[in-house]
Structure formats: C-alpha cells, structure tokens
Scaffold this active site. Structure first.
Site, short mmCIF file in Angstrom:
data_model
loop_
_atom_site.label_atom_id
_atom_site.label_comp_id
_atom_site.label_asym_id
_atom_site.label_seq_id
_atom_site.Cartn_x
_atom_site.Cartn_y
_atom_site.Cartn_z
N MET A 30 43.32 62.03 58.85
CA MET A 30 44.49 61.18 58.66
C MET A 30 44.31 60.34 57.40
SD MET A 30 45.96 60.24 62.39
CE MET A 30 44.86 58.89 62.75
N GLY A 36 32.03 59.78 56.69
CA GLY A 36 32.13 60.70 57.83
C GLY A 36 33.00 61.90 57.50
N HIS A 37 34.16 61.64 56.87
CA HIS A 37 35.04 62.75 56.47
C HIS A 37 34.36 63.60 55.40
CE1 HIS A 37 38.07 59.58 57.71
NE2 HIS A 37 38.44 60.61 58.46
N GLN A 153 37.87 63.51 71.77
CA GLN A 153 38.79 64.34 70.97
C GLN A 153 38.18 65.71 70.70
OE1 GLN A 153 41.19 63.03 67.41
NE2 GLN A 153 39.45 63.84 66.29
N SER A 186 37.72 54.71 59.83
CA SER A 186 38.71 54.16 58.89
C SER A 186 39.12 52.75 59.30
CB SER A 186 39.94 55.05 58.85
OG SER A 186 39.55 56.36 58.52
O1 PAF Z 1 40.47 62.31 64.09
C1 PAF Z 1 41.51 62.22 63.41
O2 PAF Z 1 41.52 61.72 62.29
C2 PAF Z 1 42.83 62.73 64.00
O3 PAF Z 1 42.89 62.51 65.36
C3 PAF Z 1 43.11 64.21 63.66
C4 PAF Z 1 42.08 65.12 64.28
C5 PAF Z 1 43.11 64.39 62.15
C6 PAF Z 1 44.48 64.62 64.20
O4 PAF Z 1 45.49 63.85 63.65
#
Ligand code: PAF
Length: 281
Positions: A30, A36-37, A153, A186
């Site tokens: 997002m 982390g990303h 998740q 974030s």
């Molecule tokens: O973890 C996230 O940033 C969100 O939940 C994702 C997996 C991008 C879905 O919108």
C-alpha cells in the site's frame, strides 16, 4: 522500471517480462515503503523472478472509523525505492480499476481470518483477500511475497490460495526490525518521540513470553503476565495470544508451529507483532 497505471499498460509490461523471465514475482503493497517492503522486493528479485510491485491503498480493507484518510502516501519516494531494489514494473492502479462500479464479488473467509484482527477490524480480511485475488489475476504472478509481520494476513492469503486453487506460490519473508527490535511498519511514523522509545517493548515482551512458553507449560499465566507488563509499559493491548501458526486457533501450551501474536495500541498507533515459539534466533 516501467510504471503502469492502467490494465492495458500492466498487461503489455507483464507480457514483455514473460518473454525474458521464467517467473513473475509480485510484491503487493500500500506504498509508504520501508525496509520491510524493500526486503520483499529483494527476495523476489534474488529468486530470479521479474518483479512487479503494486502500490494501492485499498479502501475495502479499512473500516469507516479507520485511518484510510491519513494512511501515509509517498509516490515519488516509493518509486525511487522500487527502482533502487531492481523492481521491473510498478503497478499503480486507481480505485475504479480495482473496484469497477458494477463489481459485485468479494471474498468471504473463515478459518484463519476469524478472531484477532478479524474481530478487531471486521471486514478487513475480506478487503485484503479481495484485493490480493485481483492483483494475482492482473499480474498473473507465479509467486507473491508477504511479510511475516502481518502473520494473520499471511495465513489468510495462504489459505485463500489453497482453497481457491490459485496458481501461484505464497512466499513468506521474515519481519524486518529496527535496531532496537521494533517491527517496521508504515504506521510507526505516527508514534511520538516518547512512544517510539517505548514501542520496542512490545517485541521484548513477546520474546520474554515466548521464552517462558518454550518449556511447554500452561500458556494462560504467561499471557496474563505479558499483558500486565504491556499495560505497565503504557500499551493498551488488544490481544496477546498463543496460537497454532497456520490456523490462528488459540492453543493452551506451546506445540510445533506455535506462534505468539499481539496487537497493542500505543497512543493513536496500533502496533502488531508476532514471534515463533520457541523463539527463533
Ligand atoms: O499488507 C499490506 O500492505 C496490505 O494488506 C496488502 C497485502 C498490500 C493488501 O492491500
């Protein structure tokens, strides 16, 4: 790096990637990217896959009272970070592309989506699963990368992919932490200086509880002590629970695959974290 903002542009870019690579790896995000990303993108690139990262602040996973409006956005910074990590395509759809006005289908979940974040944020996982299913279909990814930081998740997505026979592999990536142990997120930027100083205590309490649970004794007293400690440190815990890792079902003592999960509010910021039991180095 190609920046695709429409489905035809994305399809053309992915078709070109398929001519030069054996696999496409997707990193759904997002935006407001942090280490982390970046680590997810690095894992995808290192696997040899052509890497597509999506940036889409998904309204369907936010409840009306949540922070959609104040969710951090930094498109220029995000694109620079993705390019820097070797991402091949950045996919930035708009809301109408992801949710056309005539769309009527969403994904309904049970199993690992029940309890914890499922209770705290009704409808959240429906939004996450629906957007991920759409992203998987748009990119036709062979693999998708998810951080262990959002443990529930990750399990929800794994279950969905297995149940719906979606033709891709879900690759988990270890949580990236600040030097003091705070899991990267974030939302950490919303912590005040004082809250930021306290925030790593969440991980410290999790580690201590995981150590106490590793012997296999009853979980309840350890969890009660952990919650009390969090309160004493200024957190408002939503839950601190010992669960079976894949199903998220609560368990009363450590067992293979057990996970200790927590959500706790510090000021206006809700922090999530988790560790394996026994704790992994
Ligand atoms: O973890 C996230 O940033 C969100 O939940 C994702 C997996 C991008 C879905 O919108």
């Amino acid at each position: 790096m190609i920046v695709a903002r429409t489905l035809p542009d994305l399809r053309a870019a992915c078709a070109a990637l398929r001519r030069t690579h054996d696999a496409i790896g997707l990193v759904p995000t997002m935006g407001a990217l942090h280490e982390g990303h970046r680590s997810l993108v690095r894992h995808a690139v290192a696997s040899g896959a052509a890497t597509v990262a999506s940036i889409f602040v998904n309204p369907l996973q936010f409840a009306a009272n949540e922070d959609l409006g104040r969710y951090p956005r930094d498109e220029a910074g995000d694109l620079a970070a993705l390019e820097d990590e070797g991402c091949a395509v950045a996919w930035l759809p708009d809301v109408a592309t992801m949710y056309p006005p005539d769309a009527t289908t969403t994904i309904s979940l049970e199993g690992p989506a029940l309890r914890w974040e499922g209770d705290a944020r009704p409808g959240h996982f429906r939004g996450v699963a629906t957007v991920c299913a759409k992203l998987f279909g748009q990119v036709r990814a062979d693999r998708a990368y998810f951080g262990e930081k959002d443990w529930q998740q990750l399990q929800v997505i794994r279950r969905m992919v297995a149940d719906l026979l979606l033709p891709l592999e879900i690759v988990p990536v270890e949580t990236v932490r600040e030097a003091d142990g705070l899991a990267m997120s974030s939302r950490n930027r919303f912590l005040s200086e004082e809250e930021r100083r306290r925030a790593p205590r969440l991980f410290a309490v999790l580690q201590a509880c995981a150590g106490d649970l590793a012997g296999g004794g009853a979980a309840a007293p350890v969890l009660a002590r952990g919650e009390a400690q969090l309160r004493a440190e200024g957190f408002a815990p939503d839950y601190l629970a010992l669960v079976d890792g894949p199903s998220l079902a609560p368990i009363s003592a450590a067992a293979p695959g057990a996970r200790l999960i927590a959500a706790a509010r510090l000021g206006s910021v809700r922090l999530l974290d988790n560790v394996g039991v026994p704790p992994r180095a």
